[in-house]
Design a protein around this motif. Sequence first.
Motif, PDB file in Angstrom:
ATOM      1  N   ALA A  32     -18.163   8.184  -4.916  1.00 42.29           N
ATOM      2  CA  ALA A  32     -18.113   8.918  -6.206  1.00 42.29           C
ATOM      3  C   ALA A  32     -16.689   8.852  -6.770  1.00 42.29           C
ATOM      4  O   ALA A  32     -15.874   9.412  -7.660  1.00 42.29           O
ATOM      5  N   ILE A  33     -15.761   7.756  -6.357  1.00 41.89           N
ATOM      6  CA  ILE A  33     -14.292   7.563  -6.731  1.00 41.89           C
ATOM      7  C   ILE A  33     -14.232   6.328  -7.481  1.00 41.89           C
ATOM      8  O   ILE A  33     -14.988   5.309  -6.792  1.00 41.89           O
ATOM      9  N   GLU A  34     -13.831   6.395  -8.758  1.00 40.61           N
ATOM     10  CA  GLU A  34     -13.622   4.980  -9.454  1.00 40.61           C
ATOM     11  C   GLU A  34     -12.054   4.792  -9.478  1.00 40.61           C
ATOM     12  O   GLU A  34     -11.409   5.714 -10.013  1.00 40.61           O
ATOM     13  N   VAL A  35     -11.634   3.552  -9.090  1.00 41.59           N
ATOM     14  CA  VAL A  35     -10.210   3.179  -9.177  1.00 41.59           C
ATOM     15  C   VAL A  35     -10.092   2.020 -10.022  1.00 41.59           C
ATOM     16  O   VAL A  35     -10.663   1.097  -9.710  1.00 41.59           O
ATOM     17  N   ARG A  36      -9.330   1.959 -11.101  1.00 42.18           N
ATOM     18  CA  ARG A  36      -8.931   0.824 -12.069  1.00 42.18           C
ATOM     19  C   ARG A  36      -7.773   0.842 -12.411  1.00 42.18           C
ATOM     20  O   ARG A  36      -7.017   1.826 -12.621  1.00 42.18           O
ATOM     21  N   PHE A  37      -7.203  -0.376 -12.401  1.00 43.71           N
ATOM     22  CA  PHE A  37      -6.065  -0.522 -13.028  1.00 43.71           C
ATOM     23  C   PHE A  37      -6.029  -0.725 -14.742  1.00 43.71           C
ATOM     24  O   PHE A  37      -7.293  -1.292 -14.999  1.00 43.71           O
ATOM     25  N   TYR A  38      -5.126  -0.377 -15.452  1.00 46.62           N
ATOM     26  CA  TYR A  38      -5.317  -0.084 -16.681  1.00 46.62           C
ATOM     27  C   TYR A  38      -4.148  -0.654 -17.496  1.00 46.62           C
ATOM     28  O   TYR A  38      -2.658  -0.433 -17.002  1.00 46.62           O
ATOM     29  N   PRO A  39      -4.153  -1.316 -18.615  1.00 44.96           N
ATOM     30  CA  PRO A  39      -2.758  -1.765 -19.278  1.00 44.96           C
ATOM     31  C   PRO A  39      -2.278  -0.684 -20.045  1.00 44.96           C
ATOM     32  O   PRO A  39      -2.226  -0.865 -21.350  1.00 44.96           O
ATOM     33  N   TYR A  40      -1.916   0.450 -19.558  1.00 45.32           N
ATOM     34  CA  TYR A  40      -1.215   1.313 -20.384  1.00 45.32           C
ATOM     35  C   TYR A  40      -0.035   0.723 -21.034  1.00 45.32           C
ATOM     36  O   TYR A  40       0.628  -0.088 -20.527  1.00 45.32           O
ATOM     37  N   ALA A  41       0.527   1.445 -22.068  1.00 47.40           N
ATOM     38  CA  ALA A  41       1.781   0.973 -22.783  1.00 47.40           C
ATOM     39  C   ALA A  41       2.904   1.055 -21.721  1.00 47.40           C
ATOM     40  O   ALA A  41       4.140   0.255 -21.897  1.00 47.40           O
ATOM     41  N   ASP A  60      -1.279  -1.035 -14.661  1.00 47.98           N
ATOM     42  CA  ASP A  60      -1.772  -2.456 -14.292  1.00 47.98           C
ATOM     43  C   ASP A  60      -0.480  -3.095 -13.675  1.00 47.98           C
ATOM     44  O   ASP A  60      -0.205  -4.074 -13.081  1.00 47.98           O
ATOM     45  N   LEU A  61       0.736  -2.231 -14.029  1.00 42.59           N
ATOM     46  CA  LEU A  61       2.075  -2.820 -13.622  1.00 42.59           C
ATOM     47  C   LEU A  61       2.060  -2.837 -11.908  1.00 42.59           C
ATOM     48  O   LEU A  61       3.131  -3.049 -11.008  1.00 42.59           O
ATOM     49  N   PHE A  62       1.336  -1.765 -11.436  1.00 41.11           N
ATOM     50  CA  PHE A  62       1.137  -1.605  -9.904  1.00 41.11           C
ATOM     51  C   PHE A  62       0.022  -2.521  -9.290  1.00 41.11           C
ATOM     52  O   PHE A  62      -0.006  -2.232  -8.014  1.00 41.11           O
ATOM     53  N   GLN A  63      -0.496  -3.246  -9.980  1.00 39.91           N
ATOM     54  CA  GLN A  63      -1.332  -4.099  -9.347  1.00 39.91           C
ATOM     55  C   GLN A  63      -0.839  -4.982  -7.962  1.00 39.91           C
ATOM     56  O   GLN A  63      -1.762  -5.148  -7.115  1.00 39.91           O
ATOM     57  N   ALA A  64       0.356  -5.285  -7.895  1.00 46.02           N
ATOM     58  CA  ALA A  64       1.130  -5.790  -7.123  1.00 46.02           C
ATOM     59  C   ALA A  64       1.895  -5.029  -6.043  1.00 46.02           C
ATOM     60  O   ALA A  64       2.597  -5.633  -5.165  1.00 46.02           O
ATOM     61  N   ALA A  65       1.708  -3.641  -6.213  1.00 47.91           N
ATOM     62  CA  ALA A  65       2.420  -2.813  -5.446  1.00 47.91           C
ATOM     63  C   ALA A  65       2.110  -2.978  -3.977  1.00 47.91           C
ATOM     64  O   ALA A  65       0.931  -3.051  -3.667  1.00 47.91           O
ATOM     65  N   VAL A  69       2.911   1.983  -1.137  1.00 55.44           N
ATOM     66  CA  VAL A  69       3.241   2.564  -2.453  1.00 55.44           C
ATOM     67  C   VAL A  69       1.829   2.929  -3.095  1.00 55.44           C
ATOM     68  O   VAL A  69       1.887   4.241  -3.738  1.00 55.44           O
ATOM     69  N   ILE A  70       0.853   2.239  -3.180  1.00 54.82           N
ATOM     70  CA  ILE A  70      -0.357   2.800  -3.592  1.00 54.82           C
ATOM     71  C   ILE A  70      -0.718   3.851  -3.031  1.00 54.82           C
ATOM     72  O   ILE A  70      -1.429   4.878  -3.440  1.00 54.82           O
ATOM     73  N   ARG A  71      -0.776   4.259  -1.495  1.00 61.97           N
ATOM     74  CA  ARG A  71      -0.924   5.234  -0.935  1.00 61.97           C
ATOM     75  C   ARG A  71      -0.336   6.595  -1.485  1.00 61.97           C
ATOM     76  O   ARG A  71      -0.737   7.515  -1.681  1.00 61.97           O
ATOM     77  N   ALA A  72       1.101   6.346  -1.456  1.00 59.98           N
ATOM     78  CA  ALA A  72       1.967   7.258  -1.873  1.00 59.98           C
ATOM     79  C   ALA A  72       1.436   7.892  -3.221  1.00 59.98           C
ATOM     80  O   ALA A  72       1.440   9.109  -3.749  1.00 59.98           O
ATOM     81  N   LEU A  73       1.125   7.021  -4.300  1.00 67.18           N
ATOM     82  CA  LEU A  73       0.606   7.049  -5.736  1.00 67.18           C
ATOM     83  C   LEU A  73      -0.517   7.827  -5.546  1.00 67.18           C
ATOM     84  O   LEU A  73      -0.948   9.151  -6.383  1.00 67.18           O
ATOM     85  N   ALA A  74      -1.291   7.559  -4.767  1.00 60.25           N
ATOM     86  CA  ALA A  74      -2.852   8.317  -4.470  1.00 60.25           C
ATOM     87  C   ALA A  74      -2.553   9.767  -3.910  1.00 60.25           C
ATOM     88  O   ALA A  74      -2.953  10.573  -4.700  1.00 60.25           O
ATOM     89  N   ARG A 105      12.070  -2.688 -15.796  1.00 60.03           N
ATOM     90  CA  ARG A 105      11.922  -3.753 -16.702  1.00 60.03           C
ATOM     91  C   ARG A 105      10.381  -4.341 -17.222  1.00 60.03           C
ATOM     92  O   ARG A 105      10.411  -4.404 -18.275  1.00 60.03           O
ATOM     93  N   ALA A 106       9.758  -4.544 -16.309  1.00 61.30           N
ATOM     94  CA  ALA A 106       8.257  -4.654 -16.466  1.00 61.30           C
ATOM     95  C   ALA A 106       7.594  -3.457 -17.376  1.00 61.30           C
ATOM     96  O   ALA A 106       6.887  -3.828 -18.294  1.00 61.30           O
ATOM     97  N   SER A 107       8.041  -2.433 -17.183  1.00 58.40           N
ATOM     98  CA  SER A 107       7.480  -1.326 -18.167  1.00 58.40           C
ATOM     99  C   SER A 107       8.090  -1.425 -19.321  1.00 58.40           C
ATOM    100  O   SER A 107       7.357  -0.973 -20.108  1.00 58.40           O
TER     101      SER A 107
END
Length: 248
Positions: A32-41, A60-65, A69-74, A105-107
């Motif tokens: 029941a969980i959907e996770v997607r990367f998204y090209p936010y501004a 999507d700047l976190f795609q290569a994290a 880091v992904i775990r912390a963000l979750a 810089r990327a953001s």
Amino acid sequence: MAQSDLHLKRVFYDAFRRLDRGGRRFQPEVTAIEVRFYPYAGLHHTIRVRAGRVYVRLSDLFQAAPPEVIRALAFLLVARLLSRKAPRDQERIYRSYAFSPQLLRASDIARRQRGRKVISSANGQVYDLERIFARLNRRYFDGKIEKPVLTWSKRRARSILGHHDAAHETITISKILDARECPEWFVEYILFHEMLHIKHPARIVNGRRYYHTVAFRAEEQSFPRYQHAQEWLDHVVRKRQELRARAA
Ligand SMILES: [Zn+2]
């Protein structure tokens, strides 16, 4: 792709279990969980619950994290959703990555490149895709289609009039239709078709992807001017062939 997708779901599933030990607030299944990367501004992530399903969009700047880091963000996002305090150490791990010079810089670049352009390109010379989308959503989908990024194509493509990119949740409509000679109902039909791709995700059978399923086609034919739209499609395609013949 499917593997890393499942991995992402598990990371969020785990965060729910750890932050809500008794399962008193909300304890979704992995499926029941959907996770997607998204090209936010900019650097931005969202989490929300709708009808018992959890929708997560990560920048999507976190795609290569790195995984931690992904775990912390979750943890941060789930804590926000459950109105809990996020664990300090997770907050620290997230921040040290999010505020690292290269990510800032990327953001910055993403904000500059995507920010205004993405928003304004839905509004064409003649037609505003946002308005047409809202109308179609109300009229045919009970307002249930989650709004993707809507944009007119940069080039005046004749071969592909509309395209739905599921990975980036974007619908692109060919600029060739943003013209007075093109009736509004035809733009509606093309956008309606792409919205059906959101409602009816591709089915995978024996490793092949099927986009236009039986259910998809049946619903597409419920569009009031469906037959007329088919004639117009022929018309646009024929014009393309004529142009090609002339160029040859
Ligand atoms: Zn299609």
